[in-house]
Design a protein around this motif. Structure first.
Motif, PDB file in Angstrom:
ATOM      1  N   THR A 273       8.320 -38.711 -31.003  1.00  0.00           N
ATOM      2  CA  THR A 273       9.737 -39.010 -31.154  1.00  0.00           C
ATOM      3  C   THR A 273      10.155 -38.864 -32.612  1.00  0.00           C
ATOM      4  OG1 THR A 273       9.580 -40.579 -29.333  1.00  0.00           O
ATOM      5  CG2 THR A 273      11.506 -40.755 -30.738  1.00  0.00           C
ATOM      6  N   LEU A 274       9.335 -39.396 -33.487  1.00  0.00           N
ATOM      7  CA  LEU A 274       9.626 -39.298 -34.910  1.00  0.00           C
ATOM      8  C   LEU A 274       9.623 -37.838 -35.371  1.00  0.00           C
ATOM      9  CD1 LEU A 274      10.182 -40.819 -37.517  1.00  0.00           C
ATOM     10  CD2 LEU A 274       7.724 -40.999 -37.857  1.00  0.00           C
ATOM     11  N   GLY A 275       8.664 -37.047 -34.892  1.00  0.00           N
ATOM     12  CA  GLY A 275       8.603 -35.625 -35.238  1.00  0.00           C
ATOM     13  C   GLY A 275       9.827 -34.877 -34.750  1.00  0.00           C
ATOM     14  N   GLY A 276      10.270 -35.160 -33.549  1.00  0.00           N
ATOM     15  CA  GLY A 276      11.470 -34.519 -33.009  1.00  0.00           C
ATOM     16  C   GLY A 276      12.704 -34.876 -33.802  1.00  0.00           C
ATOM     17  N   LEU A 277      12.799 -36.137 -34.190  1.00  0.00           N
ATOM     18  CA  LEU A 277      13.934 -36.593 -34.973  1.00  0.00           C
ATOM     19  C   LEU A 277      13.969 -35.889 -36.338  1.00  0.00           C
ATOM     20  CD1 LEU A 277      16.324 -38.518 -35.210  1.00  0.00           C
ATOM     21  CD2 LEU A 277      14.756 -40.233 -36.105  1.00  0.00           C
ATOM     22  N   LEU A 278      12.807 -35.770 -36.973  1.00  0.00           N
ATOM     23  CA  LEU A 278      12.736 -35.073 -38.256  1.00  0.00           C
ATOM     24  C   LEU A 278      13.114 -33.598 -38.122  1.00  0.00           C
ATOM     25  CD1 LEU A 278       9.529 -36.622 -39.841  1.00  0.00           C
ATOM     26  CD2 LEU A 278      11.892 -36.984 -40.538  1.00  0.00           C
ATOM     27  N   LEU A 279      12.722 -32.981 -37.026  1.00  0.00           N
ATOM     28  CA  LEU A 279      13.074 -31.586 -36.779  1.00  0.00           C
ATOM     29  C   LEU A 279      14.580 -31.423 -36.656  1.00  0.00           C
ATOM     30  CD1 LEU A 279      12.070 -28.716 -36.280  1.00  0.00           C
ATOM     31  CD2 LEU A 279      11.876 -29.276 -33.868  1.00  0.00           C
ATOM     32  N   LEU A 280      15.227 -32.327 -35.938  1.00  0.00           N
ATOM     33  CA  LEU A 280      16.681 -32.263 -35.799  1.00  0.00           C
ATOM     34  C   LEU A 280      17.370 -32.467 -37.151  1.00  0.00           C
ATOM     35  CD1 LEU A 280      17.288 -34.180 -32.452  1.00  0.00           C
ATOM     36  CD2 LEU A 280      17.588 -31.748 -32.885  1.00  0.00           C
ATOM     37  N   LEU A 281      16.856 -33.381 -37.959  1.00  0.00           N
ATOM     38  CA  LEU A 281      17.445 -33.605 -39.278  1.00  0.00           C
ATOM     39  C   LEU A 281      17.282 -32.373 -40.165  1.00  0.00           C
ATOM     40  CD1 LEU A 281      16.375 -37.273 -40.018  1.00  0.00           C
ATOM     41  CD2 LEU A 281      18.677 -36.436 -39.539  1.00  0.00           C
ATOM     42  N   ALA A 282      16.142 -31.717 -40.065  1.00  0.00           N
ATOM     43  CA  ALA A 282      15.898 -30.521 -40.875  1.00  0.00           C
ATOM     44  C   ALA A 282      16.831 -29.393 -40.483  1.00  0.00           C
ATOM     45  CB  ALA A 282      14.448 -30.080 -40.729  1.00  0.00           C
ATOM     46  N   LEU A 283      17.116 -29.245 -39.196  1.00  0.00           N
ATOM     47  CA  LEU A 283      18.035 -28.195 -38.755  1.00  0.00           C
ATOM     48  C   LEU A 283      19.452 -28.470 -39.238  1.00  0.00           C
ATOM     49  CD1 LEU A 283      16.783 -27.541 -35.114  1.00  0.00           C
ATOM     50  CD2 LEU A 283      16.510 -26.075 -37.107  1.00  0.00           C
ATOM     51  N   GLY A 284      19.818 -29.740 -39.258  1.00  0.00           N
ATOM     52  CA  GLY A 284      21.156 -30.104 -39.700  1.00  0.00           C
ATOM     53  C   GLY A 284      21.324 -29.996 -41.203  1.00  0.00           C
ATOM     54  N   ALA A 285      20.239 -29.954 -41.940  1.00  0.00           N
ATOM     55  CA  ALA A 285      20.309 -29.897 -43.392  1.00  0.00           C
ATOM     56  C   ALA A 285      20.858 -28.568 -43.889  1.00  0.00           C
ATOM     57  CB  ALA A 285      18.935 -30.137 -43.994  1.00  0.00           C
ATOM     58  N   GLN A 286      20.747 -27.528 -43.098  1.00  0.00           N
ATOM     59  CA  GLN A 286      21.288 -26.229 -43.489  1.00  0.00           C
ATOM     60  C   GLN A 286      22.741 -26.143 -43.025  1.00  0.00           C
ATOM     61  OE1 GLN A 286      18.798 -23.077 -42.104  1.00  0.00           O
ATOM     62  NE2 GLN A 286      17.435 -23.257 -43.867  1.00  0.00           N
ATOM     63  N   ALA A 287      23.622 -26.762 -43.811  1.00  0.00           N
ATOM     64  CA  ALA A 287      25.043 -26.776 -43.470  1.00  0.00           C
ATOM     65  C   ALA A 287      25.678 -25.448 -43.846  1.00  0.00           C
ATOM     66  CB  ALA A 287      25.729 -27.917 -44.204  1.00  0.00           C
ATOM     67  N   GLN A 288      26.901 -25.253 -43.348  1.00  0.00           N
ATOM     68  CA  GLN A 288      27.637 -24.038 -43.643  1.00  0.00           C
ATOM     69  C   GLN A 288      28.133 -24.078 -45.083  1.00  0.00           C
ATOM     70  OE1 GLN A 288      30.937 -23.473 -41.033  1.00  0.00           O
ATOM     71  NE2 GLN A 288      31.113 -21.312 -41.509  1.00  0.00           N
ATOM     72  N   MET A 289      28.105 -22.928 -45.775  1.00  0.00           N
ATOM     73  CA  MET A 289      28.559 -22.829 -47.154  1.00  0.00           C
ATOM     74  C   MET A 289      29.834 -21.993 -47.195  1.00  0.00           C
ATOM     75  SD  MET A 289      26.329 -24.372 -49.188  1.00  0.00           S
ATOM     76  CE  MET A 289      26.658 -23.668 -50.775  1.00  0.00           C
ATOM     77  N   TYR A 290      30.735 -22.382 -48.102  1.00  0.00           N
ATOM     78  CA  TYR A 290      31.987 -21.669 -48.285  1.00  0.00           C
ATOM     79  C   TYR A 290      32.052 -21.117 -49.712  1.00  0.00           C
ATOM     80  CZ  TYR A 290      33.344 -24.259 -44.117  1.00  0.00           C
ATOM     81  OH  TYR A 290      33.395 -24.793 -42.867  1.00  0.00           O
ATOM     82  N   LYS A 291      32.667 -19.939 -49.811  1.00  0.00           N
ATOM     83  CA  LYS A 291      32.847 -19.307 -51.107  1.00  0.00           C
ATOM     84  C   LYS A 291      34.313 -18.924 -51.234  1.00  0.00           C
ATOM     85  CE  LYS A 291      31.646 -15.087 -53.618  1.00  0.00           C
ATOM     86  NZ  LYS A 291      30.884 -13.836 -53.592  1.00  0.00           N
ATOM     87  N   TRP A 292      34.913 -19.265 -52.379  1.00  0.00           N
ATOM     88  CA  TRP A 292      36.290 -18.879 -52.624  1.00  0.00           C
ATOM     89  C   TRP A 292      36.547 -18.782 -54.117  1.00  0.00           C
ATOM     90  CZ3 TRP A 292      35.003 -23.903 -51.812  1.00  0.00           C
ATOM     91  CH2 TRP A 292      35.527 -24.864 -52.664  1.00  0.00           C
ATOM     92  N   VAL A 293      37.646 -18.098 -54.461  1.00  0.00           N
ATOM     93  CA  VAL A 293      38.056 -17.916 -55.853  1.00  0.00           C
ATOM     94  C   VAL A 293      39.373 -18.649 -56.040  1.00  0.00           C
ATOM     95  CG1 VAL A 293      38.655 -16.234 -57.636  1.00  0.00           C
ATOM     96  CG2 VAL A 293      36.918 -15.677 -55.922  1.00  0.00           C
ATOM     97  N   ASP A 294      39.450 -19.507 -57.072  1.00  0.00           N
ATOM     98  CA  ASP A 294      40.681 -20.274 -57.303  1.00  0.00           C
ATOM     99  C   ASP A 294      41.691 -19.436 -58.072  1.00  0.00           C
ATOM    100  OD1 ASP A 294      39.869 -20.313 -59.947  1.00  0.00           O
ATOM    101  OD2 ASP A 294      39.310 -22.438 -59.958  1.00  0.00           O
ATOM    102  N   ALA A 295      42.817 -20.033 -58.412  1.00  0.00           N
ATOM    103  CA  ALA A 295      43.915 -19.327 -59.079  1.00  0.00           C
ATOM    104  C   ALA A 295      43.528 -18.849 -60.478  1.00  0.00           C
ATOM    105  CB  ALA A 295      45.143 -20.244 -59.166  1.00  0.00           C
ATOM    106  N   GLN A 296      42.587 -19.529 -61.122  1.00  0.00           N
ATOM    107  CA  GLN A 296      42.151 -19.126 -62.459  1.00  0.00           C
ATOM    108  C   GLN A 296      41.066 -18.044 -62.414  1.00  0.00           C
ATOM    109  OE1 GLN A 296      42.363 -22.506 -61.628  1.00  0.00           O
ATOM    110  NE2 GLN A 296      44.356 -22.696 -62.637  1.00  0.00           N
ATOM    111  N   GLY A 297      40.620 -17.645 -61.238  1.00  0.00           N
ATOM    112  CA  GLY A 297      39.615 -16.602 -61.099  1.00  0.00           C
ATOM    113  C   GLY A 297      38.179 -17.126 -61.084  1.00  0.00           C
ATOM    114  N   VAL A 298      38.018 -18.460 -60.968  1.00  0.00           N
ATOM    115  CA  VAL A 298      36.691 -19.060 -60.953  1.00  0.00           C
ATOM    116  C   VAL A 298      36.166 -19.089 -59.520  1.00  0.00           C
ATOM    117  CG1 VAL A 298      35.358 -21.150 -61.457  1.00  0.00           C
ATOM    118  CG2 VAL A 298      37.253 -20.477 -62.955  1.00  0.00           C
ATOM    119  N   THR A 299      34.941 -18.605 -59.334  1.00  0.00           N
ATOM    120  CA  THR A 299      34.329 -18.598 -58.004  1.00  0.00           C
ATOM    121  C   THR A 299      33.683 -19.955 -57.746  1.00  0.00           C
ATOM    122  OG1 THR A 299      33.878 -16.243 -58.203  1.00  0.00           O
ATOM    123  CG2 THR A 299      32.643 -17.441 -56.525  1.00  0.00           C
ATOM    124  N   HIS A 300      33.950 -20.500 -56.547  1.00  0.00           N
ATOM    125  CA  HIS A 300      33.401 -21.807 -56.161  1.00  0.00           C
ATOM    126  C   HIS A 300      32.548 -21.650 -54.911  1.00  0.00           C
ATOM    127  CE1 HIS A 300      36.052 -24.136 -58.824  1.00  0.00           C
ATOM    128  NE2 HIS A 300      36.933 -23.175 -58.583  1.00  0.00           N
TER     129      HIS A 300
END
Length: 149
Positions: free
Chosen positions: A6-33
């Motif tokens: 059970t503990l191993g399964g729980l850790l596996l689920l947490l590890a999968l959730g750790a790779q969240a979606q990333m966003y990239k954008w450029v603000d009005a001053q031209g700085v990439t975030h």
């Protein structure tokens, strides 16, 4: 046993959730975030897939790992060889500088002395004749030319 599964399964689920979606954008001053939270509304956004720690999400094969290890070992051996050569050259240079200094010192003492002598096996001074003195001076000058260049 059940608890560890059970503990191993729980850790596996947490590890999968750790790779969240990333966003990239450029603000009005031209700085990439880059962030895990969406940018302000009305901003042109690009979704970026995060890379895994193992390098681009690919699992490295056993052969690739062994090849990298072999390359690493070779680089380490090459580095040790170069260091050994550098140390040997430094020791040789130090010896040569020491011989140069000794020859120069000996020559200056011979030229400034009124009588040149050597000490025999009994510890007695034996003065050199002018011809032997001249030959000893030439020998020291040759040593200086050899070691002091």
């Amino acid at each position: 046993m059940q608890m560890s599964k059970t503990l191993g399964g729980l850790l596996l689920l947490l590890a999968l959730g750790a790779q969240a979606q990333m966003y990239k954008w450029v603000d009005a001053q031209g700085v990439t975030h880059y962030s895990q939270t969406p940018p302000p509304a009305g901003t042109q956004t690009q979704t970026v897939a995060p890379k895994s720690a193992s390098g681009g999400g690919k699992a490295s094969s056993s052969g690739d790992w062994q090849s990298q290890q072999t390359d690493f070992n070779k680089r380490q051996m090459d580095k040790k060889d170069q260091q050994s050569k550098a140390d040997a050259q430094a020791a040789k240079d130090a010896t040569q500088r020491q011989r140069c200094a000794e020859a120069r010192d000996h020559l200056s003492r011979m030229k400034s002395a009124s009588g040149i002598y050597q000490v025999n096996e009994n510890g007695e001074r034996v003065f050199m004749d002018p011809k032997a003195s001249e030959q000893a001076i030439r020998s020291l000058e040759a040593d200086i030319a050899k070691y002091c260049s």
